[in-house]
Write an enzyme that holds these catalytic residues in place. Structure first.
Site, mmCIF file in Angstrom:
data_model
loop_
_atom_site.group_PDB
_atom_site.id
_atom_site.type_symbol
_atom_site.label_atom_id
_atom_site.label_comp_id
_atom_site.label_asym_id
_atom_site.label_seq_id
_atom_site.Cartn_x
_atom_site.Cartn_y
_atom_site.Cartn_z
ATOM 1 N N SER A 66 0.793 -1.238 0.000
ATOM 2 C CA SER A 66 0.000 0.000 0.000
ATOM 3 C C SER A 66 0.824 1.286 0.000
ATOM 4 O O SER A 66 0.243 2.373 -0.077
ATOM 5 C CB SER A 66 -0.953 0.013 1.197
ATOM 6 O OG SER A 66 -2.054 -0.832 0.954
ATOM 7 N N LYS A 69 -0.005 3.749 -2.659
ATOM 8 C CA LYS A 69 -1.037 4.787 -2.568
ATOM 9 C C LYS A 69 -0.447 6.196 -2.510
ATOM 10 O O LYS A 69 -1.166 7.175 -2.735
ATOM 11 C CB LYS A 69 -1.945 4.524 -1.371
ATOM 12 C CG LYS A 69 -2.802 3.260 -1.517
ATOM 13 C CD LYS A 69 -3.717 3.039 -0.335
ATOM 14 C CE LYS A 69 -4.652 1.851 -0.546
ATOM 15 N NZ LYS A 69 -4.020 0.552 -0.252
ATOM 16 N N SER A 130 -6.072 3.521 4.580
ATOM 17 C CA SER A 130 -5.569 2.733 3.453
ATOM 18 C C SER A 130 -6.695 1.972 2.755
ATOM 19 O O SER A 130 -6.508 0.856 2.267
ATOM 20 C CB SER A 130 -4.486 1.744 3.923
ATOM 21 O OG SER A 130 -3.682 1.327 2.848
ATOM 22 N N LYS A 255 3.022 6.510 4.861
ATOM 23 C CA LYS A 255 2.197 5.411 4.346
ATOM 24 C C LYS A 255 2.788 4.050 4.683
ATOM 25 O O LYS A 255 3.957 3.790 4.426
ATOM 26 C CB LYS A 255 2.045 5.540 2.818
ATOM 27 C CG LYS A 255 0.933 4.681 2.264
ATOM 28 C CD LYS A 255 -0.422 5.173 2.699
ATOM 29 C CE LYS A 255 -1.503 4.123 2.614
ATOM 30 N NZ LYS A 255 -1.414 3.075 3.638
#
Length: 491
Positions: A66, A69, A130, A255
């Site tokens: 992730s 992202k 997320s 993140k």
């Protein structure tokens, strides 16, 4: 015979055993600085300058999960700034995003099949929680489909100079989790990959171009659709934020990422006393080789501790620095025949205090002379700072440590009469140089050929004749050179 066979078998087993012991151990850092990180890759950079402070296996492409992202956030914030997308713009749920949002085994906020959501709601769900379906919804809003969005991701990656990356979706999930609806042109079990260095570069540019991303990434807890029957509490997966379990002073982003393939990853950023750092850890494990949330945050804390305690911004070279062996450059056709030069801007960056004296300046001149008029601050070259001992990891953008070298004053062009006398002086200077060179040749001739006086005399009178002829043609220096050459070829 049996003994010999047993010995041979034992010898053959040694490399197999050694491989089994060492194959599972994560890559280690350069022995010069070993932080004891149990990760497959890591990097630490100064968020202001991009100076790399530490790296470990940072050029190997690995799963990013992730952390992908961050690219989706980047493209959304670009589109918002360009006026192509608005925060209050409504997104209408598609079959793809509805089905994905119902899978609570993935990180998600459930979306209603017939529902509509603002881009701000979806962005917050992506950045804080997320949420994967919310991420795809943003991709569809920007590009029409996730397949088309991949093209924008690749284009942006190329613009930023990322290397070793492969994008197969907007979320970072394995394509096997996308219900057979993965973007066309990608494999059914593909997953996004990128080296730690490129992840850090992506984060570096995201913070440079869109610092407001931190306004959302620093939110530890928020309720999605608060006050409605669809309300869902979202707790940020970045457990290093204030008030969360692995709280670390100064952390406000950025993140996390976790899949079976990528392991436990994190791109974190923290600011203390005006210094902001960016750290990336990939596939973090504990002392027993087990991946966990704690392992990735422990590794990140080690990087931050190292950066904040060992490094500070130091001025390596002051502005207006002058070089002992090259204080000026030559000027032609000017009122002055030279002009002073110096380093225009000071050079400062993050280093260990004890390492300051290891960095030395080298002058690289692009122009060894200038023709007047010469303006002040004319660039004549640059100064490059190089480390004389040990490892310097450079900058995340690959730039060198340099500053322009410029003229410190102006030099006006000389007047017409001055230029005339400069030309005359240059002419006679060249003429005298030619004559003295020739006389020197004559001396050599007499030294080594003293028995051939007559022959040399003839050559000398030939020279005088040529000089007289050259005076009439105003090309003395050329004829002197020709006659000198003639004398040598005849002797």
């Amino acid at each position: 015979m049996k003994k010999k066979m047993n010995t041979v078998l034992r010898l053959l087993l040694i490399p197999v055993l050694l491989f089994s012991i060492f194959a599972g151990i994560p890559a280690k850092a350069n022995a010069e600085t070993d932080l004891g990180l149990t990760v497959d890759a890591a990097i630490l950079i100064d968020a202001d300058s991009g100076k790399i402070l530490f790296e470990q296996n940072a050029d190997t492409s690995l799963g990013i999960a992730s952390m992908t992202k961050m690219m989706t956030e980047y493209l959304l914030l670009d589109a918002i700034d360009a006026g192509k997308v608005k925060w209050d713009q409504e997104y209408h749920v598609t079959d793809y995003t509805y089905r994905m949002s119902q899978n609570r085994a993935l990180s998600n906020v459930p979306l209603r099949r017939d529902g509509s959501y603002t881009i701000r709601e979806l962005y917050e769900a992506m950045a804080i929680y997320s949420a994967n379906a919310a991420t795809v919804a943003i991709a569809e809003t920007i590009a029409g489909s996730e397949t088309e969005f991949l093209k924008l991701m690749n284009k942006k990656a190329e613009e930023l100079g990322l290397e070793g990356y492969k994008f197969v979706n907007a979320t970072g999930l394995n394509n096997a989790d996308l219900f057979g609806m993965h973007p066309s042109g990608t494999g059914p079990e593909d997953e996004n990959v990128m080296p730690a260095k490129s992840v850090a570069k992506l984060a570096y540019h995201l913070l440079k171009d869109h610092p407001k991303v931190l306004e959302t990434s620093k939110i530890a807890k928020k309720t999605f659709r608060e006050g409605t029957e669809d309300a869902i509490k979202m707790e940020n997966w970045n457990f290093m934020l204030p008030g969360l379990v692995y709280e670390y002073q100064g952390v406000d982003g950025l993140k996390t990422g976790t899949t079976n393939f990528a392991g436990h990853c994190f791109t974190g950023t923290a600011e203390r006393n005006g210094t902001r750092l960016i750290a990336v850890v990939m596939k973090a494990v504990d002392a027993n080789g087990q991946g966990s949330y704690k392992a990735r945050f422990d590794a990140t804390a080690k990087l931050f501790n190292y950066g904040f305690s060992q490094f500070s911004k130091q001025e390596i070279l002051p502005g207006n620095y002058t070089f002992k062996d090259q204080k000026t450059v030559k000027v032609t056709k000017g009122k002055e025949d030279k002009v002073s030069i110096a380093v225009k801007e000071p050079i400062s960056f993050m280093i260990k205090s004890a390492d300051k004296d290891l960095y030395k300046p080298t002058l690289v001149l692009d122009k060894k002379s200038l023709e007047a008029d010469v303006k002040k601050d004319t660039v004549v070259g640059k100064v490059v700072i190089e480390r004389t001992e040990g490892t310097d990891y450079g900058f995340i953008d690959g730039k060198d440590i340099s500053s322009d070298v410029v003229t410190t004053e102006a030099v006006e062009r000389a007047s017409g009469i001055s230029l005339f006398f400069q030309g005359v002086g240059s002419f006679f200077g060249n003429l005298w140089g030619g004559i003295t060179d020739f006389v020197g040749g004559i001396v050599l001739i007499f030294k080594y050929e003293h028995m051939n006086v007559l022959k040399h005399s003839c050559a000398f009178f030939t020279f005088l004749h040529a000089t007289a002829y050259a005076n009439r043609r105003k090309d003395v220096a050329k004829c002197v050179a020709l006659q000198a050459g003639l004398v040598f070829t005849r002797i």
